[in-house]
Design a protein around this motif. Structure first.
Motif, PDB file in Angstrom:
ATOM      1  N   PHE A 153       0.825  -1.214   0.000  1.00  0.00           N
ATOM      2  CA  PHE A 153       0.000   0.000   0.000  1.00  0.00           C
ATOM      3  C   PHE A 153       0.858   1.262   0.000  1.00  0.00           C
ATOM      4  O   PHE A 153       0.528   2.256  -0.648  1.00  0.00           O
ATOM      5  CB  PHE A 153      -0.941   0.007   1.216  1.00  0.00           C
ATOM      6  CG  PHE A 153      -1.998   1.069   1.144  1.00  0.00           C
ATOM      7  CD1 PHE A 153      -3.180   0.847   0.462  1.00  0.00           C
ATOM      8  CD2 PHE A 153      -1.803   2.308   1.746  1.00  0.00           C
ATOM      9  CE1 PHE A 153      -4.152   1.834   0.376  1.00  0.00           C
ATOM     10  CE2 PHE A 153      -2.765   3.303   1.672  1.00  0.00           C
ATOM     11  CZ  PHE A 153      -3.950   3.060   0.983  1.00  0.00           C
ATOM     12  N   GLN A 154       1.973   1.228   0.717  1.00  0.00           N
ATOM     13  CA  GLN A 154       2.851   2.395   0.735  1.00  0.00           C
ATOM     14  C   GLN A 154       3.424   2.658  -0.650  1.00  0.00           C
ATOM     15  O   GLN A 154       3.504   3.803  -1.103  1.00  0.00           O
ATOM     16  CB  GLN A 154       3.980   2.205   1.748  1.00  0.00           C
ATOM     17  CG  GLN A 154       4.868   3.432   1.916  1.00  0.00           C
ATOM     18  CD  GLN A 154       5.872   3.274   3.032  1.00  0.00           C
ATOM     19  OE1 GLN A 154       6.110   2.171   3.528  1.00  0.00           O
ATOM     20  NE2 GLN A 154       6.482   4.371   3.456  1.00  0.00           N
ATOM     21  N   GLU A 248      -4.028   8.642   3.866  1.00  0.00           N
ATOM     22  CA  GLU A 248      -3.528   9.701   2.985  1.00  0.00           C
ATOM     23  C   GLU A 248      -2.070  10.037   3.263  1.00  0.00           C
ATOM     24  O   GLU A 248      -1.265  10.166   2.334  1.00  0.00           O
ATOM     25  CB  GLU A 248      -4.383  10.954   3.134  1.00  0.00           C
ATOM     26  CG  GLU A 248      -3.986  12.068   2.172  1.00  0.00           C
ATOM     27  CD  GLU A 248      -4.872  13.289   2.290  1.00  0.00           C
ATOM     28  OE1 GLU A 248      -4.507  14.327   1.702  1.00  0.00           O
ATOM     29  OE2 GLU A 248      -5.921  13.219   2.958  1.00  0.00           O
ATOM     30  N   THR A 249      -1.713  10.154   4.539  1.00  0.00           N
ATOM     31  CA  THR A 249      -0.355  10.589   4.894  1.00  0.00           C
ATOM     32  C   THR A 249       0.552   9.429   5.291  1.00  0.00           C
ATOM     33  O   THR A 249       1.769   9.590   5.335  1.00  0.00           O
ATOM     34  CB  THR A 249      -0.400  11.570   6.074  1.00  0.00           C
ATOM     35  OG1 THR A 249      -0.908  10.877   7.238  1.00  0.00           O
ATOM     36  CG2 THR A 249      -1.297  12.761   5.759  1.00  0.00           C
ATOM     37  N   LEU A 250      -0.036   8.270   5.617  1.00  0.00           N
ATOM     38  CA  LEU A 250       0.665   7.091   6.132  1.00  0.00           C
ATOM     39  C   LEU A 250       1.315   7.335   7.482  1.00  0.00           C
ATOM     40  O   LEU A 250       2.117   6.529   7.953  1.00  0.00           O
ATOM     41  CB  LEU A 250       1.722   6.595   5.139  1.00  0.00           C
ATOM     42  CG  LEU A 250       1.217   6.223   3.744  1.00  0.00           C
ATOM     43  CD1 LEU A 250       2.371   5.678   2.899  1.00  0.00           C
ATOM     44  CD2 LEU A 250       0.098   5.191   3.803  1.00  0.00           C
ATOM     45  N   LYS A 251       0.955   8.429   8.143  1.00  0.00           N
ATOM     46  CA  LYS A 251       1.505   8.707   9.465  1.00  0.00           C
ATOM     47  C   LYS A 251       0.748   7.913  10.525  1.00  0.00           C
ATOM     48  O   LYS A 251      -0.480   7.845  10.499  1.00  0.00           O
ATOM     49  CB  LYS A 251       1.424  10.205   9.772  1.00  0.00           C
ATOM     50  CG  LYS A 251       2.397  11.041   8.951  1.00  0.00           C
ATOM     51  CD  LYS A 251       2.431  12.471   9.429  1.00  0.00           C
ATOM     52  CE  LYS A 251       3.456  13.285   8.647  1.00  0.00           C
ATOM     53  NZ  LYS A 251       4.834  12.769   8.805  1.00  0.00           N
ATOM     54  N   ASN A 261      -9.537   8.391   6.890  1.00  0.00           N
ATOM     55  CA  ASN A 261      -9.540   6.960   6.591  1.00  0.00           C
ATOM     56  C   ASN A 261      -8.287   6.330   7.184  1.00  0.00           C
ATOM     57  O   ASN A 261      -7.197   6.905   7.085  1.00  0.00           O
ATOM     58  CB  ASN A 261      -9.577   6.721   5.079  1.00  0.00           C
ATOM     59  CG  ASN A 261     -10.906   7.125   4.474  1.00  0.00           C
ATOM     60  OD1 ASN A 261     -11.959   6.830   5.026  1.00  0.00           O
ATOM     61  ND2 ASN A 261     -10.857   7.815   3.349  1.00  0.00           N
ATOM     62  N   TYR A 262      -8.454   5.150   7.766  1.00  0.00           N
ATOM     63  CA  TYR A 262      -7.341   4.508   8.465  1.00  0.00           C
ATOM     64  C   TYR A 262      -7.103   3.097   7.937  1.00  0.00           C
ATOM     65  O   TYR A 262      -8.005   2.438   7.427  1.00  0.00           O
ATOM     66  CB  TYR A 262      -7.626   4.461   9.969  1.00  0.00           C
ATOM     67  CG  TYR A 262      -7.737   5.830  10.594  1.00  0.00           C
ATOM     68  CD1 TYR A 262      -6.601   6.538  10.986  1.00  0.00           C
ATOM     69  CD2 TYR A 262      -8.983   6.435  10.759  1.00  0.00           C
ATOM     70  CE1 TYR A 262      -6.696   7.803  11.536  1.00  0.00           C
ATOM     71  CE2 TYR A 262      -9.085   7.704  11.310  1.00  0.00           C
ATOM     72  CZ  TYR A 262      -7.946   8.392  11.700  1.00  0.00           C
ATOM     73  OH  TYR A 262      -8.044   9.649  12.228  1.00  0.00           O
TER      74      TYR A 262
END
Length: 282
Positions: A153-154, A248-251, A261-262
Motif C-alpha cells: 500500500f505504501q 492519505e499521509t501514512l503517518k 480513513n485509516y
C-alpha cells in the motif's frame, strides 16, 4: 503474446499500438509471478485494449545485496504463466542497461514525506529506487492505466504521488490484495516458506481481521498490546512492526477522527522471511 527483450523492440511495439489508437494497461513486476499478479491483469483486461506486463528485478530498490541475490528468478516459468493466462498481450523483459543506460543508481525524490514512513524508516533509499524504475518504465511503455496491488500500500501511495508530482497522463489503479484460501496475502516471498509455515502464517490476516473488529470499541494502544501478545505466542514468528495510520499521509495515529480513513499495517518475520499485510479499517 509478444516477448519484448529490449527497449528498442518495446518502443517499436508501442509506436504501432499508439498508431492504432489502442488504450494500454500496464502492471510492472519483478517476476516470480503468482495469482496476485494475474489479478492485476484481470482488472487491466476489463478497462484497456492492450495489456502489458514487465519483468525486471530492480537492483536500486534493494538495501541488502543478499536479498537481491536471493530474489526468485525464473523467466521461462513467468512467460509461460502469462501466456497461459490469456490476459497479457505483451511482456517487456529489459536488461539493466535499458533502464539505467549510464549508472545503476536512483534519482532522489520528494514524495511529501510518504517515503519516510513505515518501510522507509528501515529501508533508506528504497522508494527512490521504486520511483526511478517506475518513472522510467512509464516513459517507455506510455500506459493509459497502471495497476498495482494494495498489499504494497505504501508503494501504491508513492506511485500515485509520483504521477501527481510529475504530471504524468496515467491513471493509477489499486487492486485488492489477493489471498490464499487461508487468508495469507500472496507474495513471491511465500515460496521461501515451508507449506506448513505458510498455513501457520494465516494468523497474520486473522489478527488484522480482529483489529478491524476492535477498532470500533478499543483504544489504539490497547489494540497494539493485543497484537504484541498474539505474536509473542507464535513459534518462529517475530513481529517487526504493527501500526494504524492515516491512509492519505501514512503517518501513525493514536487518535481516531471521523473524517479520516485509516489502515492497519503489519510486518512479521516467519522463519527469516519478511511478510507484509494491511487492512482498511471500517
Amino acid at each position: 503474446m509478444e516477448v519484448l527483450k529490449n527497449k528498442k523492440t518495446l518502443q517499436d511495439f508501442i509506436e504501432r499500438q499508439k498508431e492504432m489508437g489502442k488504450k494500454i494497461g500496464f502492471a510492472p513486476t519483478m517476476g516470480a509471478l503468482h495469482n496476485g499478479h494475474l489479478s492485476l491483469y484481470k482488472e487491466a483486461k476489463k478497462e484497456n485494449d492492450l495489456v502489458i506486463s514487465s519483468i525486471f528485478v530492480n537492483p536500486t530498490q534493494f538495501n541488502n545485496v543478499v536479498d537481491l541475490e536471493k530474489y526468485p528468478r525464473d523467466i521461462n516459468r513467468d512467460i509461460l504463466i502469462l501466456e497461459n493466462s490469456g490476459l497479457v498481450d505483451a511482456v517487456y523483459i529489459p536488461e539493466v542497461i535499458d533502464i539505467y543506460p549510464e549508472k545503476t543508481e536512483s534519482i532522489h525524490y520528494d514524495f511529501d514525506g510518504l517515503e519516510n514512513e513505515m518501510e522507509g524508516k528501515s529501508r533508506p533509499g528504497h522508494f527512490d529506487g521504486v520511483g526511478t524504475v517506475v518513472e522510467e518504465l512509464f516513459k517507455q511503455v506510455q500506459p493509459d492505466n497502471a495497476y498495482f496491488g494494495e498489499k504494497d500500500f505504501q508503494q501504491l501511495a508513492i506511485i500515485r504521488k509520483l504521477v501527481e508530482k510529475k504530471k504524468l497522463p496515467i491513471k493509477i489503479k489499486g487492486v485488492a490484495i489477493y489471498r490464499a484460501d487461508s487468508g495469507l496475502a500472496l507474495s513471491s516471498r511465500n515460496k521461501r516458506l515451508h507449506e506448513d509455515r505458510r498455513e501457520d502464517s494465516k494468523v497474520i490476516f486473522e489478527s488484522l481481521k480482529k483489529v478491524n473488529e476492535w477498532f470500533k470499541t478499543v483504544t489504539i494502544p490497547e489494540i497494539k498490546e493485543r497484537i504484541r501478545e498474539i505474536f509473542d505466542h507464535q513459534r518462529g514468528m517475530q513481529l517487526e512492526y504493527f501500526m494504524i495510520a492515516e491512509e492519505e499521509t501514512l503517518k501513525e495515529t493514536h487518535t481516531i477522527y471521523k473524517d479520516k480513513n485509516y489502515r492497519a499495517f503489519i510486518v512479521v518475520i516467519v522463519d527469516g522471511v519478511r511478510l507484509i499485510d494491511n487492512i482498511h479499517l471500517k
